[in-house]
Design a protein around this motif. Structure first.
Motif, short mmCIF file in Angstrom:
data_model
loop_
_atom_site.label_atom_id
_atom_site.label_comp_id
_atom_site.label_asym_id
_atom_site.label_seq_id
_atom_site.Cartn_x
_atom_site.Cartn_y
_atom_site.Cartn_z
N ALA A 38 -2.02 6.17 0.70
CA ALA A 38 -2.44 7.52 0.33
C ALA A 38 -1.24 8.47 0.25
CB ALA A 38 -3.46 8.05 1.35
N ASP A 39 -0.30 8.32 1.17
CA ASP A 39 0.90 9.16 1.16
C ASP A 39 1.67 8.98 -0.14
OD1 ASP A 39 2.62 11.02 2.28
OD2 ASP A 39 3.82 9.53 3.34
N ALA A 44 2.96 10.85 -5.56
CA ALA A 44 3.03 10.53 -6.99
C ALA A 44 2.22 11.52 -7.82
CB ALA A 44 2.53 9.11 -7.22
N ALA A 45 1.05 11.91 -7.34
CA ALA A 45 0.21 12.85 -8.10
C ALA A 45 0.90 14.20 -8.24
CB ALA A 45 -1.14 13.01 -7.39
N ARG A 50 2.00 7.71 -11.48
CA ARG A 50 0.84 6.89 -11.13
C ARG A 50 0.87 6.44 -9.68
NH1 ARG A 50 -2.35 5.12 -15.25
NH2 ARG A 50 -1.58 5.41 -17.38
N GLY A 51 2.05 6.20 -9.14
CA GLY A 51 2.14 5.65 -7.79
C GLY A 51 1.82 4.17 -7.79
N PRO A 52 1.59 3.56 -6.61
CA PRO A 52 1.27 2.13 -6.55
C PRO A 52 0.00 1.82 -7.32
CG PRO A 52 1.74 3.02 -4.36
CD PRO A 52 1.63 4.19 -5.28
N LEU A 60 -4.45 -1.04 -4.23
CA LEU A 60 -4.94 -0.93 -2.86
C LEU A 60 -4.31 -1.93 -1.90
CD1 LEU A 60 -8.75 -0.30 -3.53
CD2 LEU A 60 -7.11 1.30 -2.53
N LEU A 61 -3.72 -2.99 -2.42
CA LEU A 61 -3.12 -4.01 -1.55
C LEU A 61 -1.60 -3.86 -1.47
CD1 LEU A 61 -5.21 -7.13 -2.66
CD2 LEU A 61 -5.62 -5.59 -0.73
#
Length: 350
Positions: A38-39, A44-45, A50-52, A60-61
Motif C-alpha cells: 500500500a505504501d 506511486a499514485a 502505476r506502482g507494483p 498483490l504478491l
C-alpha cells in the motif's frame, strides 16, 4: 491431583498463549506485507505512476516476491565488522518490534497479554528498539553507518520525551495504564456531555487535539518516516546505519521498521481514535466486529503516514532537533499541566 493442577494452571494457559501469539504474528506479518504494498501504491499514485503491478493480480504478491529475493541473496558481511553483533542487530530490532504487540488489544478481549501496565510495556520496548540501530551502525565499522546510528539515537530519544508527555495526558483522562481501559474510556466524552449519542466526538482526538497532532508527528520521527528519515538519508549518508547490510539482515531491519510503523498507527488508534469502537453508537454499526473498526482506523492513520511522505520535504537535522526540544516539549509539558488542572477543577478526573 497435583499433575492435574499443574496442567490446568500452567500447561493449558501456556499453550493457549503460544497459539494466540503465533496467530497474531502470522496475521501481523501478512498485514505488514500488504502495508508495504500500500505504501508503494500510494507513493506511486501521488507521482502518477502505476506502482507494483506485475507479480500477482494488481501486484498483490510483490512483497512476497521481494521477501524471496532477499532470502536467496548471498549475505555479505564486511571483513572488518564485529560479525556477531552485526548479525544480531537486525534480529534485536525486529524481535522488539514484534514483542510490543503482545499487549495491543485489537478488539474487546482480543489481546495476548491484558496487563495493567500495557502502556509502560510498549513505551519501554519501543525505547529499546534504538539499540538495534546503534548495534548495526557500530558493528559495521563504517563511519557512514555509525553517523547514521548516532543520528537515529538522538532523534528517537528526543521525540520519545514528547510522546511520553502525550501519553501522560491521555492517562490522566483515563485513570489506568491498561490499553483496554483506554479504549473503553472513550465511550463517553465531549459528545455525551452535550447530550449526543456516543460517537467519534467522544474520542480523545477532539478533547486533546494538540496532543493528537504532536503524537502523530512524533510517531513519524520515532519510526524514521519522512520527513524525519535522517538516519537513512540517502543523499547524505548513502543508506544510513543500514549501508553495509544486504540480503536477509536488511530485510529484517525493514520488517522491524514497518512493524514499528504499524504499532504507532495502532497506538494512535487506541489512544485517540477509539480503538475498536464504531464511529457512532448504532445497532447496525455495533453488529460489525470490533476488529474491523480497529484495522480500518489503523489503515487510515497509515494512509496519513504515507501522504506525509509525498508532500513534506525532508527536515534538516537542526530543524528536527529544534522541533522536538523547543516546540513539542514545551507544548506537551503545558498540556499535561492544563489537562491535570481542568480535571481537578471540574471533578472529571477518573
Amino acid at each position: 491431583m497435583t499433575m492435574h493442577f499443574f496442567i490446568d494452571t500452567y500447561v493449558i494457559p501456556g499453550l493457549i498463549m503460544v497459539g494466540q501469539s503465533l496467530l497474531l504474528l502470522v496475521a501481523l506479518l501478512i498485514f505488514v506485507a500488504y502495508i508495504i504494498y500500500a505504501d508503494r501504491k500510494i507513493w506511486a499514485a501521488v507521482q502518477m505512476r502505476r506502482g507494483p503491478n506485475v507479480v500477482g493480480p494488481w501486484g498483490l504478491l510483490q512483497s512476497f516476491a521481494d521477501m524471496l529475493k532477499f532470502i536467496f541473496k548471498e549475505p555479505v558481511i564486511p571483513a572488518v565488522s564485529s560479525k556477531v553483533v552485526f548479525l544480531l542487530a537486525p534480529l534485536v530490532s525486529v524481535t522488539l518490534g514484534l514483542a510490543a504487540w503482545a499487549v495491543v488489544p485489537v478488539a474487546d478481549n482480543w489481546v495476548v497479554a491484558n496487563i495493567n501496565i500495557g502502556v509502560l510495556f510498549i513505551f519501554a520496548v519501543s525505547s529499546l528498539e534504538v539499540y538495534g540501530v546503534i548495534m548495526g551502525g557500530w558493528a559495521s565499522n563504517s563511519k557512514y553507518a555509525f553517523l547514521g546510528a548516532l543520528r537515529s539515537a538522538a532523534q528517537m530519544v528526543s521525540y520519545e520525551v514528547s510522546m511520553g508527555f502525550v501519553i501522560i495526558t491521555v492517562l490522566l483522562c483515563v485513570g489506568s495504564l491498561n490499553l483496554t481501559d483506554v479504549v473503553m474510556s472513550q465511550q463517553d466524552g465531549i459528545g455525551t456531555m452535550l447530550g449526543l449519542a456516543p460517537s467519534f466526538l467522544d474520542w480523545h482526538w477532539l478533547a486533546l487535539f494538540p496532543m493528537f497532532i504532536i503524537f502523530f508527528i512524533s510517531a513519524l520521527a520515532e519510526t524514521n518516516r519522512p520527513p524525519f528519515d535522517l538516519p537513512e538519508a540517502e543523499s547524505e549518508l548513502v543508506a544510513g546505519f543500514m549501508v553495509e547490510y544486504g540480503s536477509s539482515p536488511y530485510m529484517l531491519y525493514m520488517l522491524g521498521e514497518y512493524v514499528s510503523i504499524v504499532l504507532m498507527c495502532a497506538m494512535t488508534t487506541i489512544l485517540f481514535l477509539g480503538g475498536w469502537l464504531p464511529p457512532y453508537d448504532h445497532a447496525i454499526l455495533n453488529w460489525i466486529p470490533g476488529i474491523f473498526w480497529f484495522v480500518l482506523k489503523t489503515c487510515m492513520v497509515f494512509f496519513m503516514f504515507s501522504l506525509v511522505k509525498a508532500f513534506v520535504p525532508r527536515y534538516r537535522y537542526d530543524q528536527l532537533m529544534r522541533l522536538g526540544w523547543k516546540v513539542f516539549l514545551p507544548i506537551s509539558l503545558f498540556m499535561v499541566f492544563a489537562t491535570a488542572l481542568v480535571l481537578q477543577i471540574t471533578g472529571w478526573a477518573p
